[in-house]
Design a protein around this motif. Sequence first.
Motif, PDB file in Angstrom:
ATOM      1  N   PRO A 224       0.812  -1.229   0.000  1.00 24.58           N
ATOM      2  CA  PRO A 224       0.000   0.000   0.000  1.00 24.58           C
ATOM      3  C   PRO A 224       0.842   1.274   0.000  1.00 24.58           C
ATOM      4  CG  PRO A 224       0.000  -1.012   2.172  1.00 24.58           C
ATOM      5  CD  PRO A 224       0.651  -1.997   1.242  1.00 24.58           C
ATOM      6  N   ASP A 225       2.124   1.153   0.382  1.00 25.20           N
ATOM      7  CA  ASP A 225       2.979   2.340   0.444  1.00 25.20           C
ATOM      8  C   ASP A 225       3.745   2.579  -0.849  1.00 25.20           C
ATOM      9  OD1 ASP A 225       4.447   0.022   0.800  1.00 25.20           O
ATOM     10  OD2 ASP A 225       5.921   0.958   2.116  1.00 25.20           O
ATOM     11  N   ALA A 226       3.513   1.734  -1.847  1.00 25.44           N
ATOM     12  CA  ALA A 226       4.228   1.878  -3.116  1.00 25.44           C
ATOM     13  C   ALA A 226       3.566   2.929  -4.012  1.00 25.44           C
ATOM     14  CB  ALA A 226       4.267   0.527  -3.835  1.00 25.44           C
ATOM     15  N   ASP A 227       4.186   3.183  -5.148  1.00 22.17           N
ATOM     16  CA  ASP A 227       3.565   4.055  -6.151  1.00 22.17           C
ATOM     17  C   ASP A 227       2.420   3.275  -6.772  1.00 22.17           C
ATOM     18  OD1 ASP A 227       2.816   5.638  -8.262  1.00 22.17           O
ATOM     19  OD2 ASP A 227       4.764   5.570  -9.295  1.00 22.17           O
ATOM     20  N   ASP A 261      -7.659   3.364  -2.715  1.00 18.15           N
ATOM     21  CA  ASP A 261      -8.116   4.111  -1.540  1.00 18.15           C
ATOM     22  C   ASP A 261      -8.629   3.169  -0.453  1.00 18.15           C
ATOM     23  OD1 ASP A 261      -7.503   6.497  -2.742  1.00 18.15           O
ATOM     24  OD2 ASP A 261      -9.558   6.952  -3.367  1.00 18.15           O
ATOM     25  N   ARG A 262      -9.400   2.152  -0.847  1.00 16.17           N
ATOM     26  CA  ARG A 262      -9.958   1.225   0.135  1.00 16.17           C
ATOM     27  C   ARG A 262      -8.867   0.381   0.790  1.00 16.17           C
ATOM     28  NH1 ARG A 262     -15.947  -1.159  -0.691  1.00 16.17           N
ATOM     29  NH2 ARG A 262     -17.021   0.792  -1.119  1.00 16.17           N
ATOM     30  N   VAL A 263      -7.936  -0.108  -0.030  1.00 14.38           N
ATOM     31  CA  VAL A 263      -6.856  -0.926   0.514  1.00 14.38           C
ATOM     32  C   VAL A 263      -6.029  -0.114   1.511  1.00 14.38           C
ATOM     33  CG1 VAL A 263      -4.671  -2.056  -0.060  1.00 14.38           C
ATOM     34  CG2 VAL A 263      -6.726  -2.544  -1.402  1.00 14.38           C
ATOM     35  N   ARG A 264      -5.702   1.108   1.175  1.00 12.99           N
ATOM     36  CA  ARG A 264      -4.896   1.936   2.079  1.00 12.99           C
ATOM     37  C   ARG A 264      -5.652   2.245   3.374  1.00 12.99           C
ATOM     38  NH1 ARG A 264      -1.985   5.798  -2.549  1.00 12.99           N
ATOM     39  NH2 ARG A 264      -0.065   4.522  -2.616  1.00 12.99           N
ATOM     40  N   LEU A 265      -6.931   2.503   3.252  1.00 17.20           N
ATOM     41  CA  LEU A 265      -7.723   2.774   4.447  1.00 17.20           C
ATOM     42  C   LEU A 265      -7.756   1.545   5.354  1.00 17.20           C
ATOM     43  CD1 LEU A 265      -9.621   4.953   5.769  1.00 17.20           C
ATOM     44  CD2 LEU A 265     -11.501   3.709   4.713  1.00 17.20           C
ATOM     45  N   GLU A 266      -7.978   0.370   4.773  1.00 17.08           N
ATOM     46  CA  GLU A 266      -8.035  -0.853   5.577  1.00 17.08           C
ATOM     47  C   GLU A 266      -6.687  -1.148   6.228  1.00 17.08           C
ATOM     48  OE1 GLU A 266      -9.483  -3.841   2.957  1.00 17.08           O
ATOM     49  OE2 GLU A 266     -11.305  -2.696   2.545  1.00 17.08           O
ATOM     50  N   HIS A 267      -5.594  -0.921   5.499  1.00 16.87           N
ATOM     51  CA  HIS A 267      -4.268  -1.159   6.049  1.00 16.87           C
ATOM     52  C   HIS A 267      -4.020  -0.236   7.244  1.00 16.87           C
ATOM     53  CE1 HIS A 267       0.209  -0.979   6.178  1.00 16.87           C
ATOM     54  NE2 HIS A 267       0.085  -2.267   5.900  1.00 16.87           N
ATOM     55  N   ALA A 268      -4.368   1.036   7.083  1.00 20.70           N
ATOM     56  CA  ALA A 268      -4.187   1.987   8.179  1.00 20.70           C
ATOM     57  C   ALA A 268      -5.053   1.629   9.372  1.00 20.70           C
ATOM     58  CB  ALA A 268      -4.501   3.402   7.687  1.00 20.70           C
ATOM     59  N   ARG A 269      -6.284   1.227   9.113  1.00 18.82           N
ATOM     60  CA  ARG A 269      -7.171   0.824  10.216  1.00 18.82           C
ATOM     61  C   ARG A 269      -6.600  -0.334  10.995  1.00 18.82           C
ATOM     62  NH1 ARG A 269     -12.010  -0.853   7.152  1.00 18.82           N
ATOM     63  NH2 ARG A 269     -12.168  -2.218   8.963  1.00 18.82           N
ATOM     64  N   ARG A 270      -6.093  -1.348  10.284  1.00 20.07           N
ATOM     65  CA  ARG A 270      -5.531  -2.510  10.975  1.00 20.07           C
ATOM     66  C   ARG A 270      -4.344  -2.123  11.840  1.00 20.07           C
ATOM     67  NH1 ARG A 270      -6.775  -5.162   6.066  1.00 20.07           N
ATOM     68  NH2 ARG A 270      -4.653  -4.859   5.306  1.00 20.07           N
ATOM     69  N   LEU A 271      -3.485  -1.244  11.331  1.00 22.62           N
ATOM     70  CA  LEU A 271      -2.336  -0.809  12.120  1.00 22.62           C
ATOM     71  C   LEU A 271      -2.779  -0.019  13.351  1.00 22.62           C
ATOM     72  CD1 LEU A 271       0.234   0.226   9.352  1.00 22.62           C
ATOM     73  CD2 LEU A 271       0.153  -1.882  10.690  1.00 22.62           C
ATOM     74  N   ILE A 282       2.225   5.264  10.633  1.00 20.32           N
ATOM     75  CA  ILE A 282       1.165   4.519   9.949  1.00 20.32           C
ATOM     76  C   ILE A 282       0.791   5.188   8.635  1.00 20.32           C
ATOM     77  CG2 ILE A 282      -1.274   3.863  10.100  1.00 20.32           C
ATOM     78  CD1 ILE A 282      -0.818   3.360  13.083  1.00 20.32           C
ATOM     79  N   SER A 283       0.789   6.505   8.620  1.00 18.17           N
ATOM     80  CA  SER A 283       0.429   7.216   7.389  1.00 18.17           C
ATOM     81  C   SER A 283       1.430   6.908   6.283  1.00 18.17           C
ATOM     82  CB  SER A 283       0.334   8.721   7.640  1.00 18.17           C
ATOM     83  OG  SER A 283       1.620   9.268   7.922  1.00 18.17           O
ATOM     84  N   ARG A 284       2.715   6.800   6.646  1.00 21.07           N
ATOM     85  CA  ARG A 284       3.727   6.457   5.635  1.00 21.07           C
ATOM     86  C   ARG A 284       3.582   5.004   5.197  1.00 21.07           C
ATOM     87  NH1 ARG A 284       7.237   9.246   9.205  1.00 21.07           N
ATOM     88  NH2 ARG A 284       8.067   7.234   9.901  1.00 21.07           N
ATOM     89  N   ALA A 285       3.395   4.107   6.161  1.00 23.12           N
ATOM     90  CA  ALA A 285       3.292   2.673   5.845  1.00 23.12           C
ATOM     91  C   ALA A 285       2.066   2.360   5.003  1.00 23.12           C
ATOM     92  CB  ALA A 285       3.264   1.858   7.138  1.00 23.12           C
ATOM     93  N   SER A 286       1.046   3.191   5.104  1.00 23.92           N
ATOM     94  CA  SER A 286      -0.206   2.933   4.388  1.00 23.92           C
ATOM     95  C   SER A 286      -0.293   3.685   3.070  1.00 23.92           C
ATOM     96  CB  SER A 286      -1.401   3.308   5.270  1.00 23.92           C
ATOM     97  OG  SER A 286      -1.374   2.584   6.481  1.00 23.92           O
ATOM     98  N   GLY A 287       0.743   4.443   2.749  1.00 24.73           N
ATOM     99  CA  GLY A 287       0.776   5.111   1.460  1.00 24.73           C
ATOM    100  C   GLY A 287       0.189   6.505   1.438  1.00 24.73           C
ATOM    101  N   TYR A 288      -0.157   7.037   2.609  1.00 26.94           N
ATOM    102  CA  TYR A 288      -0.731   8.383   2.627  1.00 26.94           C
ATOM    103  C   TYR A 288       0.340   9.468   2.570  1.00 26.94           C
ATOM    104  CZ  TYR A 288      -5.264   6.369   3.730  1.00 26.94           C
ATOM    105  OH  TYR A 288      -6.433   5.660   3.667  1.00 26.94           O
ATOM    106  N   GLY A 289       1.509   9.136   3.065  1.00 26.76           N
ATOM    107  CA  GLY A 289       2.592  10.107   3.026  1.00 26.76           C
ATOM    108  C   GLY A 289       2.648  11.008   4.235  1.00 26.76           C
ATOM    109  N   THR A 290       1.511  11.625   4.578  1.00 30.19           N
ATOM    110  CA  THR A 290       1.478  12.555   5.707  1.00 30.19           C
ATOM    111  C   THR A 290       0.273  12.256   6.612  1.00 30.19           C
ATOM    112  OG1 THR A 290       0.098  14.211   4.602  1.00 30.19           O
ATOM    113  CG2 THR A 290       2.490  14.350   4.246  1.00 30.19           C
TER     114      THR A 290
END
Length: 320
Positions: A224-227, A261-271, A282-290
């Motif tokens: 989820p944190d990739a391009d 968007d859904r995958v990143r949200l779910e990843h962040a929620r789990r963390l 968590i924001s970096r690990a989930s691909g949000y950046g900030t």
Amino acid sequence: MPQRTVLIVLFDGVQSLDVTGPLEVFAGAEKQWPGSYRIRTASLGGAPVRTSSGLTLVPDAALTAEPDPHTLLVPGGQGTRLPDPELTEWLRAHGPRAERLVSVCTGAVRLAQAGLLDGRRATTHWAYCDSLARNHPAVDIDPDPIYVRDGHIATSAGVTSGIDLALALVEEDLDRETALTVARHLVVFLRRPGNQAQFSAQLAAQTARREPLREVQRWITEHPDADLSVEALAARALLSPRHFARAFHAETGMTPGRYVDRVRLEHARRLLEDTVDGVEEISRASGYGTPEAMRRAFVKALGAAPAEYRRRFRPTAPAR
């Protein structure tokens, strides 16, 4: 503290968990605050009913013998697929008299048949949202949330979401600590936000037929944190961006951007739920950046910022 009567409607073919889930929540709150709830079950004629799983439930009384309750709860189940004019008429007459009208799963079908959801926003089990919208166009059906509140009417999605809604009502009626204690006893979360999606991105989207697109789906989930731009994903599938976007949507029912968007949200929620990592990490690990980008995504999708979301699931965890 005023006592609130909760009347649960029973009928043949009812889903047993739609009944017992909310009932256990209200009963648990009553044990903590004696006199807070009076819980009743009733059927037409007071007759025992057979649930969709074969369990027999014996109601407390006949519906016609019960006074108008504070909370009228209509569960769902296979029985809602069959017309029941007598029950529909009873709901049409008594539903508006309840201070709070609640449905679980396809109990929303019963409310819609009685005209009680006309002009209202509502939800039901995801598998029945389309048919409910088609058969009752005056109802604004939202297929995504696990429950929806519209004034004094609350509708919830499939089975266990009835527990989520009941916990939210207990928190509203009494306090958060009471609802949290009930949730702990039932070993469930307090509490999934009502506008949390009914199912994950992987379940919401169909699995693509072609292997390159299935591989892209797996890649998104695992990285989820990739391009994850359309251009980068198209390159992985060896397709042009335009062809990839069309093919992905055609085979999954979801645009690449929405899936990401859904995958990143779910990843962040789990963390947030399972770790004590900070929001920035968590924001970096989930691909949000900030953290701010993640906060905007959470507020838009769940109605709660990441720190508040974590407090709901892990009240003792640091917000960080």
